[in-house]
Motif scaffolding. Structure first.
Motif, PDB file in Angstrom:
ATOM      1  N   LYS A 111       0.684  -0.992   0.112  1.00 10.62           N
ATOM      2  CA  LYS A 111       0.134  -0.592   0.113  1.00 10.62           C
ATOM      3  C   LYS A 111       0.786   1.190   0.253  1.00 10.62           C
ATOM      4  N   THR A 112       1.648   1.449   1.298  1.00 16.11           N
ATOM      5  CA  THR A 112       2.701   2.297   1.013  1.00 16.11           C
ATOM      6  C   THR A 112       3.696   3.014  -0.287  1.00 16.11           C
ATOM      7  N   ASP A 168      -2.098   5.902   9.137  1.00 15.12           N
ATOM      8  CA  ASP A 168      -1.601   4.982   9.111  1.00 15.12           C
ATOM      9  C   ASP A 168      -0.603   4.956  10.739  1.00 15.12           C
ATOM     10  N   SER A 226       4.078   4.587   8.486  1.00 15.53           N
ATOM     11  CA  SER A 226       5.398   4.601   7.018  1.00 15.53           C
ATOM     12  C   SER A 226       5.416   5.190   5.753  1.00 15.53           C
ATOM     13  N   ASP A 242      -2.962   7.061   2.481  1.00  9.92           N
ATOM     14  CA  ASP A 242      -1.941   5.704   2.778  1.00  9.92           C
ATOM     15  C   ASP A 242      -2.885   5.188   3.910  1.00  9.92           C
TER      16      ASP A 242
END
Ligand SMILES: Nc1ncnc2c1ncn2[C@@H]1O[C@H](COP(=O)(O)OP(=O)(O)OP(=O)(O)O)[C@@H](O)[C@H]1O
Ligand SMILES: [Mg+2]
Length: 346
Positions: free
Chosen positions: A93-94, A117, A121, A205
């Motif tokens: 995802k990141t 998040d 990250s 994110d």
């Protein structure tokens, strides 16, 4: 540079620049061109024993960056918000947010990345120290829990090419803090609305769960992208996420659309990865959404994280560039279509 003048040495340089070994290049070409090349053939091209077909040279050349053709150069807001989510951890995802955001910025668009998040990250990936943000009071938790103006927490990253709304571990208190607020899962949307007119795209994110932050992001979303590693466990959570999207659309946010599923960490030579791409294809078709070209599992993509920059900024030609360019192009086209609609209505 045409095939007539391209030497084997130049060809090898192009291959290495894109991060392929000879076998991987043969597979890449076979997939792209429907041929049956093998590493011996690549070797013969490289040592000059055989002429390199023009088709192959063209396929190996760096792909064009996503194009803004047809999209007004000037900003006509409001931003399109893309949420990147999958409750499974470690599916890319990141890394996807960083690279898609970078490509959109490179195409001339104004991009804000939002770190929703608590692992922070993407803040770390883009070179921002979450602890310092916390001390300075410039993290997403200040914006959400203390009503700090959103603009005050935004920092420039990647030499000013991208904006970031960072976070730190104190965002982990979102469950309790937002539960105290009336309609707490709408606070993120309200706070992003403060800056929506200043960007073309806002990319969010998400954490690897379906908790209050992910629901908040879905409430604010125009589009959802679901990265999924090409392995079973990563696929299994997608139906639950899609169920949530249906509920969010019905109850709170009718505009949320599914941009597509992006297979990640794909190992082309593994039979089970190929089988999982087929499963993802069926899942995408059943949900009337798009399956993007898989992002291959390549060290160069992970290297970007260590370097604190999007991998595609470090090397635009790495394997995997095509997949991210496809997503960025899809977003640019959607933005273009939306702006046409807005103009028509004006
Ligand atoms: N295409 C790729 N090739 C190689 N490594 C990759 C690729 N994509 C991601 N990675 C690596 O896989 C790991 C997980 O990626 P990433 O952090 O983007 O996943 P995530 O879904 O955001 O994880 P989390 O759920 O913890 O937030 C990272 O170490 C990253 O560098
Ligand atoms: Mg992540």
């Amino acid at each position: 540079m045409s095939s007539d003048v391209m030497t084997g040495e130049e060809f090898r340089g192009l291959r290495e620049n894109r991060g392929f070994n000879q076998q991987e290049l043969a597979e890449f070409l076979n997939e792209k061109l429907g041929r049956r090349y093998d590493r011996n053939r690549i070797s013969r091209w490289e040592n000059g024993a055989e002429r390199i077909p023009q088709l192959v040279v063209t396929a190996l050349r760096p792909t064009a960056a996503p194009s803004s053709v047809g999209i007004p150069a000037v900003h006509v807001g409001p931003a399109m918000t893309l949420v990147v989510s999958n409750q499974k951890g470690g599916v890319g995802k990141t890394v996807s947010v960083a690279n898609i955001g970078f490509l959109l910025a490179k195409a001339g668009r104004r991009v804000l990345i939002v770190d929703a998040d608590p692992q922070a990250s993407i803040s770390i990936h883009l070179g921002v120290d979450p602890h310092e943000c916390e001390l300075a009071g410039t993290s997403l938790s200040q914006v959400l829990f203390n009503d700090r103006p959103t603009r005050e927490a935004i920092v420039g990253v990647c030499d000013g090419q991208l904006d970031l709304l960072p976070c730190s571990i104190d965002l982990a208190d979102a469950d309790t803090n937002l539960a105290r607020e009336p309609n707490g899962t709408l606070v993120l949307r309200e706070k992003l609305d403060e800056v929506r007119d200043e960007y073309d795209f806002i990319l969010v994110d998400c954490p690897p769960n379906l908790g209050v932050l992910t629901v908040s992001a879905l409430n604010a979303a125009d589009q959802l992208l679901i990265p999924s590693q090409t392995e079973m466990l990563s696929l299994m959570g997608i139906p639950k996420l899609l169920e949530n999207v249906v509920k969010v659309r019905r109850r709170v946010n009718p505009r949320i659309g599914l941009l597509g599923i992006l297979p990640t960490l794909f190992k082309a030579r593994r039979v089970q990865d190929q089988a999982m791409v087929e499963e993802l294809r069926k899942l995408a078709a059943a949900n009337k959404t798009r399956l993007f070209t898989p992002v291959k599992d390549v060290a160069d993509i992970a290297k970007g994280v260590t370097a604190g920059r999007p991998a595609l900024e470090l090397n635009p030609n790495i394997v995997g560039a095509e997949a991210y360019e496809e997503v960025a192009q899809a977003l640019l086209e959607l933005l273009c279509a939306r702006k046409e609609t807005l103009r028509g209505a004006a």
